[in-house]
Design a protein around this motif. Structure first.
Motif, PDB file in Angstrom:
ATOM      1  N   VAL B 119      32.635  64.171  23.876  1.00 18.21           N
ATOM      2  CA  VAL B 119      32.491  64.041  25.253  1.00 18.21           C
ATOM      3  C   VAL B 119      31.588  65.033  26.006  1.00 18.21           C
ATOM      4  N   LEU B 120      31.897  66.330  25.491  1.00 19.74           N
ATOM      5  CA  LEU B 120      31.160  67.640  26.126  1.00 19.74           C
ATOM      6  C   LEU B 120      29.551  67.347  25.780  1.00 19.74           C
ATOM      7  N   ARG B 121      29.289  66.951  24.572  1.00 17.53           N
ATOM      8  CA  ARG B 121      27.852  66.586  23.966  1.00 17.53           C
ATOM      9  C   ARG B 121      27.084  65.768  24.927  1.00 17.53           C
ATOM     10  N   ARG B 122      27.670  64.903  25.734  1.00 16.20           N
ATOM     11  CA  ARG B 122      27.206  63.701  26.556  1.00 16.20           C
ATOM     12  C   ARG B 122      26.299  64.642  27.607  1.00 16.20           C
ATOM     13  N   ALA B 123      27.036  65.626  28.002  1.00 19.43           N
ATOM     14  CA  ALA B 123      26.530  66.440  29.298  1.00 19.43           C
ATOM     15  C   ALA B 123      25.598  67.552  28.821  1.00 19.43           C
ATOM     16  N   ASN B 124      25.988  68.160  27.755  1.00 14.21           N
ATOM     17  CA  ASN B 124      25.382  69.450  27.119  1.00 14.21           C
ATOM     18  C   ASN B 124      25.009  68.926  25.647  1.00 14.21           C
ATOM     19  N   PRO B 125      23.977  68.318  25.301  1.00 14.63           N
ATOM     20  CA  PRO B 125      23.876  68.222  23.778  1.00 14.63           C
ATOM     21  C   PRO B 125      23.906  69.051  22.747  1.00 14.63           C
ATOM     22  N   GLY B 126      23.457  70.364  23.173  1.00 13.27           N
ATOM     23  CA  GLY B 126      23.363  71.353  22.365  1.00 13.27           C
ATOM     24  C   GLY B 126      24.798  72.388  22.052  1.00 13.27           C
ATOM     25  N   ASN B 175      33.218  66.541  32.246  1.00 13.01           N
ATOM     26  CA  ASN B 175      31.739  66.510  32.569  1.00 13.01           C
ATOM     27  C   ASN B 175      31.396  66.574  34.106  1.00 13.01           C
ATOM     28  N   ASP B 176      32.446  66.917  34.969  1.00 16.73           N
ATOM     29  CA  ASP B 176      32.233  66.676  36.487  1.00 16.73           C
ATOM     30  C   ASP B 176      31.443  65.862  37.004  1.00 16.73           C
ATOM     31  N   PRO B 177      32.275  64.458  36.904  1.00 19.45           N
ATOM     32  CA  PRO B 177      31.688  63.300  37.350  1.00 19.45           C
ATOM     33  C   PRO B 177      31.833  63.021  38.828  1.00 19.45           C
ATOM     34  N   ALA B 178      30.614  62.307  39.402  1.00 18.38           N
ATOM     35  CA  ALA B 178      30.598  61.990  40.635  1.00 18.38           C
ATOM     36  C   ALA B 178      31.638  60.962  41.195  1.00 18.38           C
ATOM     37  N   LEU B 179      31.747  60.207  40.268  1.00 12.40           N
ATOM     38  CA  LEU B 179      32.993  59.297  40.168  1.00 12.40           C
ATOM     39  C   LEU B 179      33.836  58.821  39.087  1.00 12.40           C
ATOM     40  N   LEU B 180      35.038  58.957  39.195  1.00 11.46           N
ATOM     41  CA  LEU B 180      35.948  58.521  38.190  1.00 11.46           C
ATOM     42  C   LEU B 180      36.758  57.379  38.422  1.00 11.46           C
ATOM     43  N   ILE B 181      36.519  56.307  37.560  1.00 12.57           N
ATOM     44  CA  ILE B 181      37.049  54.795  37.615  1.00 12.57           C
ATOM     45  C   ILE B 181      38.428  55.002  36.679  1.00 12.57           C
ATOM     46  N   ALA B 182      39.605  54.921  37.455  1.00 17.56           N
ATOM     47  CA  ALA B 182      40.916  54.835  36.825  1.00 17.56           C
ATOM     48  C   ALA B 182      41.541  53.349  36.775  1.00 17.56           C
ATOM     49  N   ASP B 183      41.524  52.703  35.755  1.00 17.72           N
ATOM     50  CA  ASP B 183      42.339  51.386  35.549  1.00 17.72           C
ATOM     51  C   ASP B 183      43.673  51.413  35.095  1.00 17.72           C
ATOM     52  N   GLU B 184      44.438  51.296  35.878  1.00 16.15           N
ATOM     53  CA  GLU B 184      45.806  50.901  35.771  1.00 16.15           C
ATOM     54  C   GLU B 184      46.212  52.151  35.056  1.00 16.15           C
ATOM     55  N   PRO B 185      45.974  53.608  35.162  1.00 16.63           N
ATOM     56  CA  PRO B 185      46.275  54.576  34.265  1.00 16.63           C
ATOM     57  C   PRO B 185      47.857  54.597  34.232  1.00 16.63           C
TER      58      PRO B 185
END
Lengths: 275, 299
Positions: B119-126, B175-185
């Motif tokens: 997950v963290l690599r998605r925003a920071n590959p290294g 990853n500090d998203p601009a939008l979080l979609i929560a589907d029936e959490p």
């Protein structure tokens, strides 16, 4: 007062899992009176489902005894007892055979228990469908063509086919949308009155229980912690587990929010008193 | 606090499945928006179109065959209705998601640490494993998990449902998203665990200023969580309002029925309600002050 329909006397159940003992139920004593809707509530792991499994004879208790009309329930249930105690499960899609037409699913118990003359059984199936608000057009349909609410009605019709005395309803509406849930709960209530049925209604949703039950038993980690009439329970919940369940319910009206906030305040003041 | 910046804006979104000619339309012109830091709920029954709306925003449905989409979906200003590189690249970084059942959303064959590193690599590959571990451990502390190191070395089947849901929340926010979609959490969890989990998600999103699109069938849950509410029925938004407006003064017949259908701890008995009524199909009703951004510009 006559003997209760079902009595659970000092019942305990221990499962052996991977060499460890797991205590699922601990000295539970409870009476289910004929004609009542008795709710069993608790969080997951509280023992609700274990109790249901003991009642339908899926498991035998480790200690204690279950009595049906005053007589101990045998480990091997005779056919007549299997007929008298029916269950409606949470997910009707997995409770009904997907390859069997609706007519065949409802008819099976009539054949197994040889109820009605063979010729009369098809007519009986149609009557049962009508009882649950469906009709003959459903006979040749397959479960995959039905909505969740329709399937749960079929499961109820199948339980009714046995002409049972006690129906265990294990979270019967928790997989349904609210409008469908309201209709199914209404149907269950009507059937109980018309057929003189007794319900054991298992749920973790106290708001649903409030709507349908006469008496409520609250379970917490395998123990029965409180049994009360539904009015009394909501007026003055005595056990912490009961309060926790009430406080967790999402509310939609101001009246509910006030009630819940009152419980929260009482819980906090109690916590403040204990060291 | 919500600001004026519109993070997500759907205009007249239509979705159909199947070949043209025999296509079935399931969304019939959905319009909604979410501003920076705002918590918006999309409420409807199963089959209402709420989950396909979420999958369209994530750009997932567009990658399947036989799907046609029209209208506009703007995420942080970019047009993403057709799917494509921008949204694919944003997924898991600026646009994240929490699913209904955490135990099936996590991979059973990798440890939580392996997945958190991914997950963290998605925003920071290294990012090194050591740095990822420190970050993941901090996030698990933020979602109130005791003993984060033990959780990180666990597999999902070794965690309770409530713990897995907290791990999912941490991953979705990391990853500090601009939008979080929560589907029936949390619907897969029991009521008290669900209540705790939602409260935690609400507090974290508020603290971080993350916008949340919260999808649910349960109006009760929404009341405690959302700033604004859209009610969706059969592929159409039928009502839009602030959370107090919706609950104190529901306007649309469908919303009214939904509210009455919820069992209440303050009253016994059951209302007599139809599963369907013609007036459930009445046109959309917006509460005062609740307008879509395009209309604001026009007025």
């Amino acid at each position: 007062m006559s003997a209760p329909l079902l009595s659970i006397e000092a019942v305990g159940k221990t499962f052996d899992v991977a060499g460890r003992h797991a205590r699922a139920l601990d000295s539970v004593t409870l009476e289910i009176v004929a004609g009542e809707c008795h709710a069993i509530v608790g969080e997951s792991g509280s023992g609700k489902t274990t109790l249901a499994n003991l009642i339908i004879g899926l498991h035998a208790p480790t200690e204690g005894v279950l009595k049906w009309k005053g007589e101990a329930l045998p480990a091997q249930r005779p056919l007549a007892l299997k007929r008298a105690i029916q269950i409606v499960q949470q997910n009707p899609r997995s409770a009904l055979n997907p390859r069997r037409q609706i007519a065949a699913s409802i008819r099976l118990p009539l054949d197994v228990h040889t109820l009605y003359a063979r010729r009369a059984r098809e007519g009986r199936v149609i009557l049962l469908l009508e009882e649950v608000g469906l009709d003959a057009s459903f006979l040749s349909r397959s479960p995959r063509d039905l909505s969740g609410g329709q399937l749960q009605r079929v499961a109820i019709a199948r339980a009714l086919a046995c002409e049972p005395e006690l129906i265990l309803l294990d979270e019967p509406t928790s997989s349904l949308d609210v409008l469908v849930q309201a209709r199914v709960l209404k149907l269950l209530d009507k059937l109980r009155r018309e057929h003189g049925l007794t319900y054991l209604f298992i749920s973790h949703d106290l708001a649903v229980v409030r709507a349908v039950a006469d008496r409520v038993s609250v379970f917490d980690r395998g123990r029965l912690v409180e049994t009360a009439g539904v009015e009394a329970l909501f007026a003055a919940p005595r056990h912490e587990a009961t309060r926790r369940l009430i406080e967790a319910i999402p509310v939609v009206t101001e009246a509910e929010a006030e009630l819940r906030d009152r419980f929260r305040a009482e819980t906090l003041s109690k916590e403040g008193q204990s060291p | 606090m919500p600001s004026d910046e519109v993070i997500l804006h759907l205009r007249d979104v239509r979705l159909a499945f199947g070949k043209s000619g025999g296509a079935t339309e399931v969304l019939h012109g959905v319009g909604l928006h979410v501003r920076k830091g705002e918590k918006v709920a999309l409420v409807g029954e199963s089959g209402s179109g709420k989950s396909v709306t979420a999958r369209l925003i994530l750009g997932l449905l567009q990658e399947e065959r036989g799907v046609s989409v029209s209208g506009s979906i703007r995420f942080v200003g970019e047009e993403i209705a057709a799917g494509g590189d921008f949204v694919r690249d944003a997924r898991g970084r600026r646009l994240t998601m929490i699913f209904q059942d955490p135990s099936s959303a996590l991979n059973p064959t990798f440890t939580i640490m392996d997945q958190f590193h991914e997950v963290l690599r998605r925003a920071n590959p290294g990012i090194s494993r050591r740095a990822a571990h420190a970050k993941a451990s901090q996030w698990l502390t933020d979602v109130l998990l005791r003993d984060p190191d033990r959780v990180l070395s666990s597999y999902v089947f070794q965690l309770s449902g409530g713990m897995s849901q907290r791990v999912m929340i941490a991953m979705a926010l990391a990853n500090d998203p601009a939008l979080l979609i929560a589907d029936e959490p949390g619907t897969a969890l029991d009521v008290s665990v669900q209540a705790q989990t939602l409260k935690l998600m609400e507090e974290l999103a508020t603290r971080l200023g993350t916008a949340v699109l919260f999808i649910s069938h349960n109006l009760g849950v929404v009341r405690e969580f959302a700033d604004r509410v859209y009610v969706i029925y059969r592929g159409r938004i039928v009502e839009h309002g602030g959370v107090e407006q919706i609950f104190a003064n529901p306007l649309h017949p469908y919303t009214r029925a939904l509210l009455r259908a919820v069992p209440k701890i303050s009253e016994a008995g059951l209302p007599d309600l139809p599963e369907f009524s013609e007036d459930f199909l009445n046109p959309r009703m917006d509460h005062p002050g609740c307008v879509e951004p395009a209309d604001e510009v026009a007025s």
